[in-house]
Design an enzyme around this catalytic site. Structure first.
Site, PDB file in Angstrom:
ATOM      1  N   ASN A  67       0.818  -1.217   0.000  1.00 52.36           N
ATOM      2  CA  ASN A  67       0.000   0.000   0.000  1.00 52.36           C
ATOM      3  C   ASN A  67       0.849   1.264   0.000  1.00 52.36           C
ATOM      4  OD1 ASN A  67      -2.494   1.250  -0.075  1.00 52.36           O
ATOM      5  ND2 ASN A  67      -2.678   1.353   2.139  1.00 52.36           N
ATOM      6  N   ARG A  72       8.463   6.194  -2.025  1.00 48.67           N
ATOM      7  CA  ARG A  72       8.359   5.984  -0.593  1.00 48.67           C
ATOM      8  C   ARG A  72       9.004   4.673  -0.169  1.00 48.67           C
ATOM      9  NH1 ARG A  72       3.501   5.000   3.454  1.00 48.67           N
ATOM     10  NH2 ARG A  72       4.850   5.047   5.272  1.00 48.67           N
ATOM     11  N   ARG A 120       3.548  -0.908   8.859  1.00 46.80           N
ATOM     12  CA  ARG A 120       4.394  -1.979   8.336  1.00 46.80           C
ATOM     13  C   ARG A 120       5.508  -2.348   9.291  1.00 46.80           C
ATOM     14  NH1 ARG A 120       3.292   1.980   5.392  1.00 46.80           N
ATOM     15  NH2 ARG A 120       2.041   1.837   3.485  1.00 46.80           N
ATOM     16  N   LYS A 169      -0.086 -11.049  -3.048  1.00 45.13           N
ATOM     17  CA  LYS A 169       0.771 -10.271  -3.944  1.00 45.13           C
ATOM     18  C   LYS A 169       2.224 -10.257  -3.456  1.00 45.13           C
ATOM     19  CE  LYS A 169       2.671  -6.413  -5.721  1.00 45.13           C
ATOM     20  NZ  LYS A 169       3.813  -5.653  -5.163  1.00 45.13           N
ATOM     21  N   PRO A 186       2.748 -11.867 -10.102  1.00 45.56           N
ATOM     22  CA  PRO A 186       2.230 -10.898  -9.125  1.00 45.56           C
ATOM     23  C   PRO A 186       1.293  -9.891  -9.801  1.00 45.56           C
ATOM     24  CG  PRO A 186       4.628 -11.062  -8.999  1.00 45.56           C
ATOM     25  CD  PRO A 186       4.207 -11.782 -10.240  1.00 45.56           C
ATOM     26  N   ASP A 188      -0.292  -6.339  -9.141  1.00 41.59           N
ATOM     27  CA  ASP A 188      -0.507  -5.091  -8.417  1.00 41.59           C
ATOM     28  C   ASP A 188      -1.505  -4.267  -9.228  1.00 41.59           C
ATOM     29  OD1 ASP A 188       0.829  -3.825 -10.530  1.00 41.59           O
ATOM     30  OD2 ASP A 188       2.754  -4.096  -9.563  1.00 41.59           O
ATOM     31  N   GLN A 216     -13.757   1.374  -5.634  1.00 38.68           N
ATOM     32  CA  GLN A 216     -12.970   0.296  -5.030  1.00 38.68           C
ATOM     33  C   GLN A 216     -12.231  -0.463  -6.129  1.00 38.68           C
ATOM     34  OE1 GLN A 216     -10.910  -1.428  -3.166  1.00 38.68           O
ATOM     35  NE2 GLN A 216     -12.370  -1.283  -1.494  1.00 38.68           N
ATOM     36  N   GLN A 243       4.804 -10.995 -16.952  1.00 42.24           N
ATOM     37  CA  GLN A 243       4.305  -9.996 -16.006  1.00 42.24           C
ATOM     38  C   GLN A 243       5.207  -8.768 -15.980  1.00 42.24           C
ATOM     39  OE1 GLN A 243       5.687  -8.733 -13.139  1.00 42.24           O
ATOM     40  NE2 GLN A 243       4.021  -8.212 -11.772  1.00 42.24           N
TER      41      GLN A 243
END
Length: 253
Positions: A67, A72, A120, A169, A186, A188, A216, A243
Site C-alpha cells: 500500500n 516511498r 508496516r 501479492k 504478481p 498489483d 474500489q 508480467q
DNA sequence: AAACAGGCTGACA
DNA sequence: TGTCAGCCTGTT
C-alpha cells in the site's frame, strides 16, 4: 567477466547468478510472445530481465512496499538500512547493507517506527522474527513447487500467521524475485489495469467493470487467485517474465 | 483537501 | 468462503 564490489563475496559468479547470465533471454522471450501485446512490450523494453535477489531482503522489501509507492518504498528501505544495516564503503563512498533479520529483531520499536514504516513496522519485525528463529525456512519453502511454496508463505500455524504482512501479492513477488518461481505472476494495480485493458477476455466482465468504474479498485483475495491462475495458465512456465514486460508497458503509457 | 499509492489484517456474514 | 473497513504516511 569483470566486476567490482565492496565485498569479496560479490565476485563474478555472484554477478552471473544475480543477473541470470546463464539463461538465454531470447528463448525465454519466445516462450511468452503469445500475442501482439507481449510482442510490443518485449520490443519496447527489450533486455529487461528478472534478477535473483537475496531472499530475506526481497521478502522484507515487499512487506514494506504494501500500500505504498516506489519513491516511498525506496525511502523506507534506505532509512532502515542506514539505521540498522552495516556500514559499507565502495569506491570511497559510504553505503549501508540491508539489515539482517537479527538486527531488525533487536531493534527498539520506536526506532523502527521512526523509519517512516507506519503500520508496516510491526509486520517487518514479525517477519524478521520468523526468519531468524526458523519458523520460516527459505531453503525448504523455495524447494517446493509454486503452489506449495505460496501456501507456505501465507500459511497459519495454530491460527496465527507465520508471516504477518505477507498476502498473495507479496508472496508472489518473493517467489518470483527470490524464490526461483518463474511462473509466479504478481498482480498489483498496474498489472491489473494492463490485464483489464489488453487481456479483457482473461479477466472476466464483472471484475473489468469494477476496475473501470467503481471507486474500489483493489482485488479481493478470490479475485486475485482466480486472475493470477488464469495468467499463469495463459503464459506458462515463464509467466513471471510476461508480467514484468506487461508491468512496464502499463506504467509507460 | 480528499484521494490515492506497486495490500493486508481482523472482524463478521 | 467471501466481504469490508481501517490502516501509517507522503504526495498530488
Amino acid at each position: 567477466m569483470r566486476c567490482a564490489s565492496s565485498s569479496d563475496r560479490l565476485d563474478s559468479s555472484f554477478v552471473r547468478n544475480y543477473f541470470r547470465l546463464d539463461e538465454d533471454l531470447t528463448v525465454v522471450l519466445a516462450s511468452i510472445m503469445k500475442d501482439d501485446v507481449e510482442r510490443e512490450a518485449i520490443q519496447k523494453f527489450y533486455g529487461l530481465k528478472l534478477v535473483r535477489q537475496e531472499r530475506w531482503e526481497c521478502l522484507a522489501s515487499f512487506v514494506l512496499a504494501t500500500n505504498s509507492n516506489i519513491p516511498r518504498i525506496r525511502a523506507m528501505v534506505e532509512k532502515v538500512s542506514s539505521v540498522f544495516g552495516e556500514p559499507l564503503e565502495f569506491e570511497g563512498l559510504p553505503y549501508h547493507s540491508f539489515p539482517s533479520p537479527e538486527a531488525i529483531r533487536r531493534a527498539k520499536a520506536s526506532k523502527l517506527r521512526s523509519c517512516g514504516l507506519g503500520y508496516r513496522a510491526r509486520f517487518l519485525r514479525q517477519v524478521a522474527e520468523a526468519v531468524d528463529d526458523g519458523s520460516i525456512d527459505f531453503d525448504s519453502v523455495y524447494s517446493m513447487g509454486y503452489e506449495d511454496a505460496r501456501r507456505a508463505l501465507t500459511s497459519k500455524i495454530y491460527g496465527e500467521k507465520v508471516l504477518l504482512g505477507v498476502g498473495p501479492k507479496v508472496a508472489d513477488c518473493a517467489l518470483l524475485f527470490s524464490g526461483g518461481k518463474d511462473e509466479a505472476f504478481p498482480i498489483d494495480v498496474w498489472v491489473a489495469r494492463a490485464i483489464a485493458r489488453f487481456y479483457p477476455a482473461l479477466m472476466g466482465r464483472s471484475l473489468r467493470k469494477k476496475l473501470g468504474s467503481s471507486a474500489q479498485k483493489k482485488l479481493t483475495a478470490p479475485e486475485y487467485s482466480k486472475l493470477s491462475k488464469s495468467m499463469r495458465d495463459y503464459f506458462g512456465a515463464n509467466a513471471g517474465y510476461a508480467q514484468q514486460y506487461l508491468y512496464m508497458l502499463s506504467r509507460n503509457r
